[in-house]
Design a protein around this motif. Structure first.
Motif, short mmCIF file in Angstrom:
data_model
loop_
_atom_site.label_atom_id
_atom_site.label_comp_id
_atom_site.label_asym_id
_atom_site.label_seq_id
_atom_site.Cartn_x
_atom_site.Cartn_y
_atom_site.Cartn_z
N ASP A 103 0.87 -1.18 0.00
CA ASP A 103 0.00 0.00 0.00
C ASP A 103 0.91 1.23 0.00
N THR A 127 -5.54 1.07 1.26
CA THR A 127 -6.25 0.43 2.36
C THR A 127 -6.40 1.38 3.55
N ILE A 186 -10.03 2.70 1.39
CA ILE A 186 -10.94 1.64 1.82
C ILE A 186 -11.41 1.91 3.24
N ASN A 187 -10.51 2.37 4.07
CA ASN A 187 -10.83 2.69 5.45
C ASN A 187 -11.95 3.72 5.54
N SER A 227 -5.88 -1.65 -4.90
CA SER A 227 -5.11 -2.56 -4.03
C SER A 227 -5.03 -3.97 -4.61
N GLN A 272 -2.83 -9.15 -0.94
CA GLN A 272 -3.62 -7.93 -1.09
C GLN A 272 -5.06 -8.14 -0.62
N VAL A 332 -7.00 -5.91 2.17
CA VAL A 332 -8.21 -5.19 1.75
C VAL A 332 -9.40 -5.57 2.61
N VAL A 371 -9.19 -4.67 6.53
CA VAL A 371 -9.42 -3.25 6.80
C VAL A 371 -10.88 -2.89 6.54
#
Length: 446
Positions: A174, A179, A183-184, A340, A370, A374, A377
């Motif tokens: 990352d 992530t 994504i968070n 990601s 990955q 992903v 998270v």
């Protein structure tokens, strides 16, 4: 002994003025992204919510800065504790950090690294705000930012970037935040909106952007600042990887913007400015984790895939009935996932590491790594964020009263409005508004 001491002194890392200056400039560029995000989101909402949208980003600059200094930097980048969190007492309040102390072997001061990472911590909760437009109490939002940064962002940053963090040790790539940031934030946005519900009039009333020029200005500032976000994440190392990331950032963003516009033309019959801005942001999101591991041709592919699939994803909220006001889930969560995971296919082995993806003969080993990063998270952020929102909603309340939402959250929460129309009409500005005109104006949909 003397000669040994001289040898050790000669081998000790020395401060690089060039790298330090570069990192401070990159830090300023990343900070600029938060006001850019405020304009981007502020232009996408209706007039009556403009100031609230701006403030939801700006307040993060205040709250997260203080928390980062007090304990956030220690949580994220302190000595590892069980692969889940960091802690270094010298980092608490920054009181134990000597101004000349260097970060690892990167030849930059610890404080330069600290302030660069601070800017990431600021913008990540601000990204969430776009999903909650028009309906959240500002005081509740401010408290949510403080709690979310503490419970979610700081630990996840340690997982991904902190030495000893489980994702870091696993080998999850990352580069700059697919992530840990996108994504968070996107998963958090989904978790919160599932708790607080839809806006009044969702899928019934028109909720068009009130100022597309503001949207384009915000997108331009984001694109500009993102070069610091991405290229700066190599911490000034002069080995060409930061430059590769800079190039790939431009290339992927261009490809995503074009792919979004082509999809839009085919699907809806027009090339829109909102589509251009959204496509550019989708490309920026997707290249953030991947740009240091791929070639520029790979950047074109990842950008085009992200532009197309994010354009398709933003419509899912109408199909599934969740009210993601400004498409945080469709752009940031989906774009972060794509960027990601595609590392596992497009990693060339000639960038930040020798890791190769499937298309370069490396098999699926990196792809599965990955996937682990992903989905861990995503799940943690979604669940933790939903719990935080639920607790706040049941205690102080997350939503403004329905009447305030309909009349306008700017006036209700900030006692201000974004635009003063009292002098409109071409003549001298009036100091009072006739009662009949005032009554009629209240009927206009802002």
């Amino acid at each position: 002994m003397a000669s040994a001491a001289i040898t050790l002194a000669a081998e000790a890392p020395k401060l690089s003025a060039a790298n330090t200056g570069f990192m401070l400039i990159c830090s300023a560029l990343v900070l600029l992204m938060t006001p850019g995000l405020a304009f981007f989101y502020g232009g996408m909402v209706r007039v009556k919510s403009t100031l609230n949208m701006l403030m939801m980003s700006f307040i993060s600059m205040g709250i997260v800065t203080i928390l980062w200094v007090l304990y956030g930097f220690s949580f994220a980048f302190g000595t590892d504790k069980g692969s889940l969190i960091g802690w270094t007492s010298d980092f608490v309040g920054l009181s134990g950090i000597d101004k000349g102390a260097l970060w690892g072997t990167y030849n930059i001061p610890v404080l330069a690294f600290m302030v660069f990472q601070l800017m990431f911590a600021i913008i990540t909760p601000a990204l969430i705000s776009g999903a909650l437009a028009d309906r959240v109490k500002f005081s509740a939002w401010a408290l949510f930012v403080a709690l979310w940064a503490t419970v979610v962002y700081f630990p996840v940053a340690h997982w991904v970037w902190g030495e000893g963090g489980w994702a870091f040790d696993l080998g999850v790539i990352d580069f700059a935040g697919g992530t840990a940031v996108h994504i968070n934030a996107g998963a958090a946005a989904l978790g919160v909106i599932l708790v607080i519900g839809k806006r009044v009039g969702f899928k019934k009333d028109p909720m068009r952007p009130h100022s597309l020029p503001l949207v384009m200005l915000g997108a331009g500032l984001l694109w500009f600042g993102w070069f610091g976000f991405n290229a700066g994440s190599w911490l000034g190392n002069d080995d060409g990887v930061g430059t590769l990331m800079f190039v790939n950032t431009q290339v992927a963003t261009a490809a995503a913007m074009l792919a979004w516009l082509v999809y839009e033309k085919i699907r809806h019959g027009a090339f829109t400015t909102l589509g251009a801005a959204s496509g550019a942001v989708a490309g920026l999101v997707a290249i953030t984790p991947s740009g240091g591991a791929i070639t520029p041709v790979g950047a074109i592919a990842i950008g085009a895939i992200a532009g197309l699939l994010c354009a398709m994803a933003v419509g899912l909220k109408y199909k599934f009935g969740y009210d993601d006001s400004l498409d945080v889930v469709g752009v940031h969560m989906v774009g972060g996932i794509l960027g990601s995971l595609l590392i596992g296919l497009f990693a060339s082995g000639k960038g930040q590491s020798d890791v190769k993806g499937l298309f370069y003969g490396g098999g699926l080993d990196q792809f599965w790594k990955q996937c682990a990063g992903v989905f861990a998270v995503l799940a943690y952020s979604l669940i933790a964020s939903a719990i935080l929102a639920f607790l706040l909603d049941k205690t102080i309340g997350m939503r403004v009263p329905e009447d305030d939402e309909i009349a306008g959250i700017d006036q209700a929460e900030h006692a201000e409005t974004a635009y003063d129309f009292s002098g409109a009409g071409g003549g001298a500005a009036r100091t009072t508004v006739p009662a009949a005109v005032g009554s009629a104006s209240k009927k206009v949909d802002a």
